[in-house]
Motif scaffolding. Structure first.
Motif, PDB file in Angstrom:
ATOM      1  N   ASP A 140      29.545-111.259  71.696  1.00 40.26           N
ATOM      2  CA  ASP A 140      28.335-111.551  72.677  1.00 40.26           C
ATOM      3  C   ASP A 140      28.890-110.552  74.176  1.00 40.26           C
ATOM      4  OD1 ASP A 140      26.580-114.126  74.557  1.00 40.26           O
ATOM      5  OD2 ASP A 140      26.048-112.233  73.849  1.00 40.26           O
ATOM      6  N   GLY A 141      28.010-109.548  74.522  1.00 43.31           N
ATOM      7  CA  GLY A 141      28.462-109.040  75.710  1.00 43.31           C
ATOM      8  C   GLY A 141      29.328-107.858  75.605  1.00 43.31           C
ATOM      9  N   GLY A 142      29.633-107.374  74.121  1.00 45.02           N
ATOM     10  CA  GLY A 142      30.220-106.246  74.022  1.00 45.02           C
ATOM     11  C   GLY A 142      29.389-105.109  73.643  1.00 45.02           C
ATOM     12  N   TYR A 143      29.676-103.900  74.017  1.00 49.95           N
ATOM     13  CA  TYR A 143      28.978-102.815  73.982  1.00 49.95           C
ATOM     14  C   TYR A 143      29.738-101.680  73.123  1.00 49.95           C
ATOM     15  CZ  TYR A 143      25.723 -98.958  74.996  1.00 49.95           C
ATOM     16  OH  TYR A 143      24.913 -97.864  74.858  1.00 49.95           O
ATOM     17  N   HIS A 144      28.851-101.122  72.410  1.00 46.31           N
ATOM     18  CA  HIS A 144      29.570-100.116  71.321  1.00 46.31           C
ATOM     19  C   HIS A 144      28.721 -99.038  71.083  1.00 46.31           C
ATOM     20  CE1 HIS A 144      32.545-103.200  70.551  1.00 46.31           C
ATOM     21  NE2 HIS A 144      31.603-104.091  70.302  1.00 46.31           N
ATOM     22  N   GLY A 157      24.236-101.571  79.607  1.00 47.55           N
ATOM     23  CA  GLY A 157      22.902-101.392  79.952  1.00 47.55           C
ATOM     24  C   GLY A 157      21.717-102.551  79.428  1.00 47.55           C
ATOM     25  N   VAL A 158      22.266-102.923  78.170  1.00 46.88           N
ATOM     26  CA  VAL A 158      21.253-103.975  77.692  1.00 46.88           C
ATOM     27  C   VAL A 158      21.362-105.313  78.288  1.00 46.88           C
ATOM     28  CG1 VAL A 158      20.926-105.282  75.409  1.00 46.88           C
ATOM     29  CG2 VAL A 158      21.745-102.932  75.237  1.00 46.88           C
ATOM     30  N   ALA A 159      22.488-105.524  78.789  1.00 43.73           N
ATOM     31  CA  ALA A 159      22.690-106.758  79.589  1.00 43.73           C
ATOM     32  C   ALA A 159      22.133-106.694  80.949  1.00 43.73           C
ATOM     33  CB  ALA A 159      24.145-107.224  79.610  1.00 43.73           C
ATOM     34  N   THR A 160      22.340-105.544  81.477  1.00 40.21           N
ATOM     35  CA  THR A 160      21.869-105.005  82.889  1.00 40.21           C
ATOM     36  C   THR A 160      20.519-105.203  82.998  1.00 40.21           C
ATOM     37  OG1 THR A 160      23.645-103.796  83.136  1.00 40.21           O
ATOM     38  CG2 THR A 160      21.787-103.364  84.719  1.00 40.21           C
ATOM     39  N   LEU A 161      19.744-104.908  81.912  1.00 43.26           N
ATOM     40  CA  LEU A 161      18.404-105.039  81.957  1.00 43.26           C
ATOM     41  C   LEU A 161      17.760-106.345  81.455  1.00 43.26           C
ATOM     42  CD1 LEU A 161      17.580-101.222  80.691  1.00 43.26           C
ATOM     43  CD2 LEU A 161      17.172-102.121  82.982  1.00 43.26           C
ATOM     44  N   SER A 162      18.858-107.125  81.185  1.00 41.47           N
ATOM     45  CA  SER A 162      18.267-108.487  80.526  1.00 41.47           C
ATOM     46  C   SER A 162      17.603-108.517  79.193  1.00 41.47           C
ATOM     47  CB  SER A 162      17.672-109.460  81.417  1.00 41.47           C
ATOM     48  OG  SER A 162      18.470-109.548  82.498  1.00 41.47           O
TER      49      SER A 162
END
Ligand code: KE4
Length: 414
Positions: A140-144, A157-162
């Motif tokens: 969760d929160g990992g970006y690849h 960016g996925v988390a940044t934009l919720s």
């Protein structure tokens, strides 16, 4: 007649989704008008209106030497003058691969691609082929990168934009991605136990940097190695950010844990478009034309990219790493203030607007993002440019000298 930043933004708005070519650049999480940057040199960037900033974005990680390092510029120039692209193997990719392997001995074979996304998705394809299994486990929160199966509960960016993930990813694809909590071996063991013999790969940022910087707790990476082995799954370290940044041999050297596959990007291209996946020879020899896993790329191993990457890695001496460590530590120390917490691994750091450094994404998400946005704006007004999200890392470069650190600390709001 000078074209102002506002003019460029207006034209961009009519051309690109959200006016940008990558979402985080739109400044949705921090407000204000995103800058139009026209030049970089050392630790500085300039916008289209002539404003100079101390830059802690560094193109989101590739520019460990800072902007326009002379050795990198010269290498690119020479490669361009030699006729920049052939669609054939060249000396530059051989030299860069040998340099990478000399510093990351887990990489017995490697394939260059053109982005971290391509590298991560290809590594998972190899793992699925090697194991004959379909499921992958991420955190969760990992970006690849933005490959379908890796956008599930992603960071950056996925988390940044919720965003919960991404529209357009079929449910059947998302269902093949299991999500564990970072730094929580029990959550990993539980998922592996519930899916015996089905998980092809465990993919992890060995230092999470897309939820802000979250360091692995002691034993976490060793535990992943043990659990992956026990489950017959391939352990993939996504070192797109950490590779050659947090140590000469990346996080796998820093923490002494050897993955089966490593995903690289950013620094190995010196700022030009790049990615790579590498690791155990028996796995890489599954990749076409040596084996049945197809992967290809028109511009893979591009001479200009290889030259920029080689020039960059050659500059990374012990003295450079010592300087990065000393100045990032000084910056982190100067950032400390009540109600916030600094997380740092080498030249990667994040100021979290919460009382303690988070251990996982759930904790990172309870940071005070409005307070971060105010802090971001204050620094921007003071001539310091941070990555425009609580969930991105600050990238200190070798060009950030003592004066840059002092000026950064002097720009902090009271
Ligand atoms: P690219 O496809 O963007 O080259 O790499 C994807 C990627 C893979 N793995 C890790 C650990 C990464 O951090 C990234 C990309 N990083 C983000 C910034 N955190 C790129 C910035 C952006 O998306 O504009």
């Amino acid at each position: 007649m000078t074209i102002t930043a506002a003019d460029w933004r207006e034209r961009a708005a009519g051309l690109f989704p959200g006016g940008v070519n990558s979402p985080v650049r739109a400044y949705r999480a921090v407000g204000g008008e995103p800058p139009i940057l026209v030049r970089g040199a050392g630790p500085h960037v300039w916008d289209a209106d002539g404003n100079r900033y101390l830059d802690y974005v560094g193109a989101f990680g590739p520019l460990l030497l800072g902007h326009a390092h002379p050795a990198v510029v010269e290498a690119i120039r020479c490669a361009a003058e030699a006729g920049g692209s052939f669609g054939a193997t060249g000396p530059g990719e051989v030299r860069l691969a040998e340099l990478i392997r000399s510093r990351m001995p887990s990489i017995e074979r490697i394939r260059f691609v053109n982005s971290g996304t391509e590298a991560a998705m290809s590594a998972l394809r190899v793992a699925r082929a090697a194991t004959g299994r379909d499921l992958v486990l991420k955190f969760d929160g990992g970006y690849h990168g933005h490959a379908d199966s890796l956008l599930v509960e992603a960071g950056s960016g996925v988390a940044t934009l919720s965003l919960p993930g991404s529209a357009g990813v079929p449910a059947a694809v998302a269902a093949q991605t299991l999500v564990a909590a970072y730094n929580d071996l029990d959550s990993v063991a539980g998922l592996l136990d519930r899916h015996p013999g089905q998980v092809a790969a465990v993919i992890v940022e060995p230092v999470a940097a897309n939820m802000g910087v979250v360091a692995p707790l002691p034993g976490f990476l060793e535990g992943l190695r043990r659990l992956a082995d026990g489950a017959g799954a391939i352990l993939v370290f996504d070192e797109v950010i950490t590779g050659f940044r947090v140590a000469p041999g990346g996080a796998q050297e820093l923490y002494g844990v050897r993955p089966d596959l490593t995903v690289l990007g950013k620094i190995i291209g010196g700022g030009l478009p790049v990615g790579a996946f590498g690791g155990r020879a028996d796995l890489l020899d599954l990749v076409a034309p040596a084996g049945p896993v197809y992967q290809a790329g028109t511009l893979s191993g591009h001479p200009l990219v290889m030259a920029a990457g080689e020039a960059t890695l050659k500059e990374l001496t012990p003295a450079v790493y010592a300087g990065l460590e000393a100045r990032a530590a000084r910056l982190a120390e100067g950032l400390r203030r009540p109600g916030t917490a600094v997380a740092r691994v080498g030249s990667l750091l994040t100021l979290f607007f919460r009382a303690a450094p988070p251990r996982d994404f759930a904790q990172a998400k309870d940071s005070d993002r409005a307070a971060f946005a105010r802090f971001f704006g204050a620094l921007r007004s003071g001539g310091v440019l941070l990555p425009p999200s609580q969930f991105e890392a600050w990238f200190v470069s070798a060009a950030h000298d003592d004066e840059a650190i002092v000026r950064t600390l002097e720009s902090l709001p009271a």
